[in-house]
Design an enzyme around this catalytic site. Structure first.
Site, mmCIF file in Angstrom:
data_model
loop_
_atom_site.group_PDB
_atom_site.id
_atom_site.type_symbol
_atom_site.label_atom_id
_atom_site.label_comp_id
_atom_site.label_asym_id
_atom_site.label_seq_id
_atom_site.Cartn_x
_atom_site.Cartn_y
_atom_site.Cartn_z
ATOM 1 N N SER A 1 -18.161 21.025 67.845
ATOM 2 C CA SER A 1 -17.339 20.238 66.916
ATOM 3 C C SER A 1 -15.944 20.032 67.497
ATOM 4 O O SER A 1 -15.345 18.961 67.340
ATOM 5 C CB SER A 1 -17.228 20.956 65.561
ATOM 6 N N ARG B 1 -25.930 28.191 72.472
ATOM 7 C CA ARG B 1 -25.871 27.177 73.524
ATOM 8 C C ARG B 1 -25.842 27.812 74.901
ATOM 9 O O ARG B 1 -26.401 27.286 75.849
ATOM 10 C CB ARG B 1 -24.601 26.319 73.356
#
Ligand code: PNS
Length: 162
Positions: free
Chosen positions: A129, A90
């Protein structure tokens, strides 16, 4: 036959993971998404629950299978005869951590396990998450982060019915 493993905690699977799974499954002939059974972490979902969520979320991808593993990734990959691990990146902070693991895996597998990095699509670059769980724990809206059925299961864990 080009095969790869996408290992991770997937606690729970997010749209960011699903983006990587979809793209990796179009590059490789077979993709095994494998949930790490890690005794040192206290997950929100059991390994079995995480496997079931991944199976449901990837059921439209015929060359994707879902599995779980314990111990070292290089040993698991060796047992399966797979030589490529997939990881999503990311940001640069991910890269520093991932680079070290990728190099360790390559070194300790005597060159038998390489890592292929896919950059996460920009729309999911913010997603993790942990963030999803934090938002859900305050009954916040996670509809942009995970499939609806996953969101329902997360809210259930925190005692919310939405
Ligand atoms: O989703 P995550 O938690 O970022 O995934 C991390 C994972 C599962 C890829 C990594 O922790 C892993 O492969 N663990 C298994 C143990 C291992 O092989 N460690 C690498 C050598 S230090």
């Amino acid at each position: 036959m080009r095969a790869a493993i996408y290992p991770g905690s997937f606690d729970p699977v997010t749209y960011g993971h699903l983006d990587i799974i979809r793209r990796a499954s179009s590059i490789f002939d077979e993709l095994t998404v494998s949930v790490l059974n890690n005794n040192t972490k206290t997950p929100l979902f059991s390994v079995e629950e995480r496997v079931r969520m991944l199976e449901e979320a990837t059921k439209d991808l015929p060359n994707v299978t879902v599995d779980s593993f314990s111990g070292l990734l290089i040993d698991y990959a060796d047992r399966k005869g797979i030589h490529v691990a997939i990881r999503g990146l990311r940001a640069i902070t991910d890269f520093e951590y991932e680079l070290q693991i990728a190099q360790t895996n390559r070194k300790f597998s005597d060159g038998n396990l390489d890592t292929v990095f896919l950059t996460t699509s920009l729309e999911y670059a913010y997603l993790s998450s942990s963030t999803v769980k934090e938002i859900a724990s305050f009954n916040g809206d996670i509809s942009k982060c995970v499939p609806d059925f996953v969101a329902g299961l997360i809210y259930e864990k925190y005692g919310f019915s939405r």
